[in-house]
Design an enzyme around this catalytic site. Structure first.
Site, mmCIF file in Angstrom:
data_model
loop_
_atom_site.group_PDB
_atom_site.id
_atom_site.type_symbol
_atom_site.label_atom_id
_atom_site.label_comp_id
_atom_site.label_asym_id
_atom_site.label_seq_id
_atom_site.Cartn_x
_atom_site.Cartn_y
_atom_site.Cartn_z
ATOM 1 C CG ASN A 85 28.644 28.447 8.502
ATOM 2 O OD1 ASN A 85 29.029 27.316 8.800
ATOM 3 N ND2 ASN A 85 27.541 28.981 8.987
ATOM 4 N NE ARG A 89 28.725 29.017 12.216
ATOM 5 C CZ ARG A 89 28.456 30.314 12.226
ATOM 6 N NH1 ARG A 89 29.422 31.200 12.038
ATOM 7 N NH2 ARG A 89 27.229 30.720 12.442
#
Ligand SMILES: [Fe+3]
Ligand SMILES: [Mg+2]
Ligand SMILES: [Zn+2]
Ligand SMILES: [Zn+2]
Lengths: 847, 329
Positions: free
Chosen positions: A52, A34
């Site tokens: 996520n 990320r």
């Protein structure tokens, strides 16, 4: 993964700024993915968010088609080192663009399924611990999102600090700031730590006192341990997945003491060297080997020794690897190792911290107790090792990396199954008896919510996840999804994943057996796996089979018993990407032994078939193993049994009675052996290839009376063979009837005994055996392939970890125009068995 | 030995033989049943069929074995054995001299064990339908109140003892049957353990378990006990008595002595703090002079029998589904 594919599958184009939902699948959680997305989006000045979810990573991005194309391309190229992108799917998404790009907290539900492998210290962290100005100078537990412990510290999912053995260490403000900052290398690095807040290391001497205090010149405990090693001590060192026992590899007395105390007579010790230069001073290191040594896996790599070590290099003690042409070497893979080896121009022995045959210690108290008679000091720390993870072992054969043991750094990274497994049920395969691993088949990310359903359902789920994520970030929900799925990339493989555990060891060993059930339970928990099918070996007494039968009953799962060599075949097929419906291959399965369909012990098998169907069309000439397991430990028995199976013993004595080995055999209690063989009394019939190697080794006087570790005779025989590779091979007879192709070694024995009588060197005899066998096996396989109209031959079984044989068989098959499938992702030995069991069970019908 | 109508005379001969060697007042009542007054205490009974090839072996024969096997099964409850019944299945063609030897040996064994054979039966089957001679025996014994010895009573902390060297019987039988021609003849340990057990209970009345490790050997019997008692066991290889010649034969044949049958040995499990007492009592008896403490009972949800090996490792001593099949790949 080919980024060019990007251009091909696009359905929707938009020049104006529009929102897109980008779904990324693969190893994308817990690896710093990320922050990478965040950084790339910021650099491209695009807005949106990333989170996520149960299926991987979901990105919302606003921009033009071209901008988002460019973004996806960079994402492919700049995937974090521990991550792997298996696929990216894009589609339009309505809604207003947010003001910036943000990382959104994970949507609820099962976020992280799975755990990634432990990874060797990255270059950035290694630089920090050697920089006196850095706050992590000489800190042995330094790590970041690109490196550090993972599987070895996790207790349960999700993979958050609270669920790891880092839970007791509260992050200091500086570490917490790193952890929260998406721009930092330690953003969400669960084991993040520093000297202020993290685990600490200390040294314990035999009297319980800390020897560091007694050594005023030592910088710290690690340095004090290093200085003890330099003085010839044996130090137990707590590492990532277990304890090592270390000593100076060039100090013959220290190595001899370690062998005696560990009660390990002959099995080679692994080495750890500070850097590639130190390795290159003693071993040949090719590019593939260098890459392997320096990889995040950092396995033990089997290397050929230099004929003469570089000038000025201290010689490796003979007892490190007796009767071996190679050495197993690894590079430091934790900050502690880097610091320990910092001043070492020569390698350390780094062998597993155990008594011979036991699993290595992972616990401080256990190590203090069990290694009490072995170590002179213990370098301990207070970060618990939750899961025992041995060092991985690899070797380059045929120009490619081959696992001999797949463990630290490699497991539990998922393996993609070939095409045709998309409908696979959840399978738990329990592997073999020795070198056990277990394998879970799980619906992969795309199947997480869509198994059995249609694509629409999956999209709906995507949308739900996105909404939640967006709301969590305080943004507008954005309903409405374009119908087309913009398939950016695709691997052409199913999304079913096979998770192969780390090497768990020998289930006859009590501790390993005891932990086996726990490990199975842990894997089921970590991967949220409720098996519908349990696969086991057909051997009635394998511990794994016994447990599997019970587990199937307890869980109401369907039990599938898989023949050992069929599992080897399926293992290499799955490893090599052979699709479920790609048709039959010819399989050459060579190993020690496995329980055969007819109740005899197979081990030199020629199969034809694939996952669903197979048959045994050939094998080595069967012979009896007089004394059963005893014959496996005493190669002279295999030799005698081979000779009387193929030749007439009185004739052997007449013709070669003067040959030393025949005289030696004559002095053995042959009458009793004859009785066992004649009556089949504790003398099981076998076609084992491994035992043929043992017999030849015994003829040359290698391990004739006994082996000290598994496959020792074969390994030492290959060592000899490598020293004379240009020989012509011995003849084998093809005893084929209509449907069975049999290879009879009788002519080989006659020729070998003639050579012994003529005084030919053991090296040349060993080479002739390897080449002759390789040629005969290839010919056998080629004939069978032709008869069945097949052009592909698959190789598996532990005997193919013999590089000389493997490379010669491969070359001989290719010369005959055949395609060769071999292992690159899982070991050829029983360490890869569970993958094959799982693949077969996945396709085995039944209800 | 003949069969059918011509066998009437033969039957009489056999009867005489039985009376001669096994005779006692109860048998001589001549009825189809023996009638006796049960003594005070609880009655214990056990039955066992004896099938062995060869019929005669070093250290015994099927006759003595048929007594020892059943007597020992009764005795492992702590009981004093009293009576036996015996059923003979004889194969046509069995030499009468052999039968004479077998019954004589049975009589001697019964006397030595202090039991009487009080009822019996004989059948003769056609040639090829028997292995010379089968003998099934049933035993009755009496157990004094206050003694509680049973397979489910092992507790963590208990000590595990064995009364002497293991593997003698199985190796003796095998080498005789298969004509393996070892230099030193190995004799079976076949014997009745009633007197040894009596001495043991005198010394340590609180013994938890007794069992004779017959078929499947020490390993199988320990696994049975572990499962029955829901415990684990930890044994030490160097502590297990094995005679050198038995060990040598096992090594040569590739057999594990832990799995070889015994016919005159017992396993005892008692509270750890009484182990030395029990050991001393066993060693003081001729049938227990090589007795040893071989390990202890531990807590273990897996009910593993685990052995610390001579080389310092530790391995699972497993139940085996069938014969010992190699598992090494
Ligand atoms: Fe195998
Ligand atoms: Mg019995
Ligand atoms: Zn790092
Ligand atoms: Zn900190």
């Amino acid at each position: 993964m080919n980024p060019d594919q990007h251009a091909t599958g696009r359905l929707a184009l938009h020049d104006a700024t529009q929102g897109e939902l980008i779904r990324v699948r693969g190893l994308v959680q817990g690896v710093g993915f990320r922050p990478t997305v965040w950084r790339l989006a910021r650099e491209a000045e695009l807005v949106g968010d990333v989170c996520n979810d149960a299926e991987g990573v979901l990105i919302r991005l606003w921009g033009s088609s071209a901008e988002i194309d460019a973004f996806c391309q960079r994402l492919m190229l700049e995937c974090p080192p521990l991550g792997r992108i298996d696929g990216i799917e894009r589609r339009l998404c309505a809604g207003a663009a947010p003001a910036a790009f943000t990382i959104v907290a994970s949507a609820g539900g099962p976020v992280t399924t799975g755990v990634v492998p432990d990874a060797a210290t990255c270059a950035a962290c290694a630089a920090e611990i050697h920089d006196p100005a850095d706050r992590r100078f000489r800190y042995p537990f330094t790590n970041c999102t690109h490196c550090g412990p993972r599987l070895s510290i996790v207790r349960s999912i999700p993979y958050d600090r609270a669920n790891t053995s880092m839970a007791p260490f509260a992050m200091c403000p500086a570490c917490a700031a790193e952890y929260r900052d998406p721009a930092d290398r330690r953003f969400h690095a669960q084991p993040n730590a520093c000297p202020e807040c993290g685990p600490r290391v200390w040294l314990v001497g035999p009297d319980g006192a800390d020897p560091t205090a007694a050594d005023p010149q030592a910088l710290d405990a690690v340095d004090a341990a290093s200085r003890l090693l330099a003085r010839g001590a044996i130090v137990a060192i707590k590492g990532i997945g277990g304890f090592h026992l270390a000593c100076d590899a060039t100090n013959a007395a220290a190595v001899a003491a370690l062998r005696a105390r560990k009660r390990r007579a002959a099995k080679p010790f692994a080495l750890m060297a500070r850097d590639l230069d130190v390795v290159r001073a003693i071993c040949r290191v090719g590019p593939a080997e260098a890459e392997l040594l320096r990889s995040a896996v950092a396995p033990i790599v089997l290397l050929d020794r230099l004929d003469a070590p570089a000038p000025g290099t201290a010689a490796i003690a003979e007892a490190v690897a007796p009767a071996q042409s190679g050495l197993g070497v690894m590079l430091p893979y934790s900050p502690l190792h880097h610091l320990l080896l910092q001043d070492w121009e020569r390698p350390l022995v780094m062998t597993s911290g155990n008594l011979s045959d036991e699993p290595q210690c992972i616990d401080n108290d256990d190590a203090l107790q069990r290694l009490a008679g072995i170590a002179d000091a213990w370098l301990l720390n207070d970060r618990a090792i939750v899961n025992r993870v041995d060092d991985s072992v690899a070797r380059v054969m045929g120009g490619q990396r081959r696992w001999l043991r797949r463990a630290r750094g490699a497991a539990p990274a998922p393996l993609a199954l070939p095409e045709g497994f998309a409908q696979a049920p959840r399978v738990l395969a329990l592997g073999g008896e020795l070198k056990n691993t277990v394998c879970l088949l799980s619906p992969g990310a795309s199947q997480g919510t869509a198994q059995g359903g249609d694509q629409e359902a999956a999209q709906g789920a995507d949308q739900g996840g996105c909404q939640e994520a967006a709301q969590g970030a305080g943004q507008e929900a954005s309903p409405g999804v374009s119908q087309g799925t913009n398939q950016v990339t695709s691997q052409g493989t199913s999304q079913v994943q096979a998770t192969l555990s780390q090497h768990l060891g020998d289930l006859e060993e009590a501790r390993t057996a005891r932990e086996f059930e726990q490990t199975v339970a842990l894997y089921r928990q970590l991967f949220e796996h409720e098996p519908a099918v349990i696969a086991v070996d057909q051997h009635p007494d394998y511990r794994s089979s016994v447990l599997g039968r019970r587990l199937a009953e307890d869980l109401g799962a369907r039990l599938v018993e898989v023949q050992h060599h069929a599992a080897h075949l399926a293992s290499v097929l799955a490893d090599a990407g052979w699709a479920a419906d790609a048709g039959p291959v010819v399989g050459l399965m060579l190993d020690g032994l496995g329980y055969g369909r007819d109740g005899t012990l197979w081990g030199g098998e020629l199969l034809v078939g694939a996952y669903r169907h197979w048959s045994r069309i050939g094998h080595l000439q069967p012979f009896r193993l007089p004394g059963g397991e005893r014959a496996i430990r005493e190669p002279w028995r295999c030799l005698y049994a081979q000779l009387v199976a193929g030749l007439d013993w009185p004739d052997v004595r007449r013709r070669w009675g003067d040959v030393e080995v025949i005289a030696a055999l004559t002095a053995k209690p042959l009458a009793q052996l004859d009785a066992l063989i004649a009556k089949g009394l504790n003398a099981p019939l076998t076609t084992s290839a491994g035992r043929l190697f043992d017999a030849v080794a015994a003829a040359l006087g290698i391990c004739r009376e006994g082996i000290a570790y598994e496959a020792q005779a074969a390994i030492e025989l290959e060592t000899l063979a490598r020293q004379a590779l240009d020989e012509a091979g011995y003849p084998f007879a093809f005893a084929d009837d209509e449907e069975t192709w049999q290879l009879d070694p009788a002519p080989m024995w006659a020729a070998l005994l003639d050579d012994l009588a003529a005084g030919l060197s053991a090296e040349r005899i060993a080479a002739r055996f390897h080449l002759g066998l390789a040629e005969a096996l290839a010919e056998l396989a080629a004939r069978a392939a032709q008869a069945h109209g097949i052009e592909t031959v698959a190789l598996s079984g532990g005997v193919f970890q013999n590089r000389t044989l493997f490379e010669a068989v491969t070359a001989a098959l290719r010369r005959r125009g055949l395609r060769v499938l071999s292992h690159t992702q899982v070991p050829a030995n029983d360490g890869g068995l569970a993958l094959g069991q799982a693949a077969i069970a996945a396709l085995a019908g039944g209800s | 030995m003949s069969h059918g109508s011509g066998g009437r005379a033969m039957a009489q001969l056999i009867d005489e033989l039985f009376y001669r060697y096994l005779g006692n007042p109860l048998l001589e009542q001549g009825n189809d049943q023996a009638l006796f007054q049960p003594p005070p205490g609880r009655l214990v009974t056990s039955t066992d069929g004896h099938v062995i090839s060869p019929l005669f072996f070093p250290g015994g024969d099927i006759g003595s074995l048929a007594v020892h096997g059943t007597v020992n099964d009764v005795v492992m409850s702590g009981a004093r054995p009293l009576y036996l019944t015996a059923s003979f299945i004889l194969e046509e063609g069995l030499p009468l001299a052999d039968l004479d030897r077998i019954v004589a040996s049975m009589g001697a064994a019964a006397r030595a064990a202090g039991v009487q054979v009080v009822a019996g039966d004989t059948k003769v089957v056609e040639r090829g339908k028997g292995d010379g001679c089968f003998i099934a025996t049933t035993g009755i014994g009496v157990l004094p109140d206050g003694i509680e010895i049973a397979g489910e009573r092992a507790r963590p902390g208990d000590a595990i003892l064995v009364s002497g060297s293991i593997g003698d019987h199985g190796v003796a039988i095998l080498s005789k049957r298969e004509n393996l021609g070892f230099e030193t003849e190995i004799a079976s340990d076949s014997q009745a353990l009633n007197d040894l057990v009596a001495a043991m209970i005198d010394a340590v009345p609180g013994i938890h378990c007794l069992r004779d490790p017959t078929r499947g050997g020490l390993a199988t019997t320990l696994n049975e006990l572990a499962l029955q008692s829901q415990v684990g066991m930890l044994i030490r290889e160097p502590a297990i008595p094995v005679r050198a010649e038995v060990n040598g034969a096992c090594e040569l044949l590739g057999l594990d002595p832990l799995y070889v049958a015994n016919e005159g040995k017992l396993i005892a499990i008692c509270p750890g703090d009484q182990a030395e007492n029990l050991l001393a009592a066993m060693r003081a008896h001729p049938k227990g002079q090589d007795a040893a403490i071989i390990g202890e009972v531990v807590e273990d949800p897996h009910h593993f029998v685990q052995m610390e090996t001579t080389f310092g490792g530790s391995r699972i001593v497993d139940w085996l589904a069938g014969e010992q099949l190699p598992r090494i790949c």
